[in-house]
Design an enzyme around this catalytic site. Structure first.
Site, PDB file in Angstrom:
ATOM      1  N   SER A 133      52.286  15.716  23.682  1.00  0.00           N
ATOM      2  CA  SER A 133      52.776  15.927  21.942  1.00  0.00           C
ATOM      3  C   SER A 133      53.487  14.646  21.514  1.00  0.00           C
ATOM      4  O   SER A 133      53.539  14.158  20.286  1.00  0.00           O
ATOM      5  CB  SER A 133      53.753  17.013  21.894  1.00  0.00           C
ATOM      6  OG  SER A 133      54.890  17.003  22.611  1.00  0.00           O
ATOM      7  N   LYS A 170      60.677  15.877  20.875  1.00  0.00           N
ATOM      8  CA  LYS A 170      60.150  15.539  19.679  1.00  0.00           C
ATOM      9  C   LYS A 170      61.209  14.614  18.750  1.00  0.00           C
ATOM     10  O   LYS A 170      62.080  14.170  19.169  1.00  0.00           O
ATOM     11  CB  LYS A 170      60.106  16.939  18.559  1.00  0.00           C
ATOM     12  CG  LYS A 170      59.467  17.705  19.175  1.00  0.00           C
ATOM     13  CD  LYS A 170      57.726  17.631  19.112  1.00  0.00           C
ATOM     14  CE  LYS A 170      56.984  18.520  19.362  1.00  0.00           C
ATOM     15  NZ  LYS A 170      56.721  18.913  20.685  1.00  0.00           N
TER      16      LYS A 170
END
EC number: 3.4.21.88
Length: 215
Positions: A133, A170
């Site tokens: 990701s 993230k």
């Protein structure tokens, strides 16, 4: 600061921006791609020239082993007396069980001795990255992310967060009504967290990256 050529200044500024944006310096390949060099070897030549001029320090054998020197306001710099002679012993965190502290003993698979020059600030642990990701930020599956424990982070920093029973890596951005956790891969969706959500807890910020096989 030592006088740099125009090209050297571009490389230096790129390193500085990368550290400010993500918490760790770029790889040679990323420098080459960003500045249009023919190969990572060309980036390496400029890095060595900057090291000779005393404005950066290079850690041998590490793709992101670059530290800024000689400026008081270098972002998030980690300095230790005689750092080249010292080693940090960092726990490697593997899978994290739901509801337990990230540094609980059962999560620690081993300890690594690491050169402090690999990191922009002193890390507390290494987290093994799972998934892609954050691929476009240069963080790949199997990499070891160096994490400094924090309860607060700035916009744009790469963070480690707990979301319910999961731990995720993230980029943090504040939005009206909450936080957005941004993936650096278009194949993955961003995550919006409402302000005050009991499901969210900040575990730390990224301060370095070790590619699988570099230790």
């Amino acid at each position: 600061m030592t006088k740099l050529t125009a090209r050297q200044q571009q490389v230096f500024d790129l390193i500085r921006r990368a550290i400010e944006r993500s918490g760790f310096p770029p790889t040679r390949a990323e420098i080459a791609a960003e500045l249009g060099f023919s190969s990572p070897n060309a980036a390496e030549e400029h890095l060595r020239a900057l090291a000779r001029k005393g404005v950066i320090e290079l850690a041998a054998g590490a793709s992101r082993g670059i530290r800024l020197l000689g400026i008081e306001d270098a972002p998030h710099q980690f300095t230790l007396p005689h750092a080249g002679l010292m080693q940090l012993s960092l726990p490697l965190v593997g899978r994290v069980a739901a509801g337990s502290p990230i540094l609980a003993q059962e999560h620690i698979s081993q300890h690594y001795a690491c050169d402090p020059a690999l990191f922009t600030s002193k890390p507390d642990y290494l987290l093994k990255v799972r998934g892609l990701s954050m691929r476009d930020a240069g963080i790949l599956d199997g990499d070891l992310l160096a994490v400094q424990k924090r309860t607060e982070a700035k916009d744009g920093q790469i963070i480690v967060a707990r979301l319910g029973d999961d731990v995720t890596v993230k980029r943090l951005m504040r939005r009206p009504g909450g936080l957005e956790l941004i993936a650096e891969n278009p194949d993955y969706e961003n995550i919006f967290v409402k302000a005050g959500s009991a499901e969210f807890a900040l575990e730390g910020i990224a301060v370095g990256l070790i590619r699988s096989g570099e230790l």
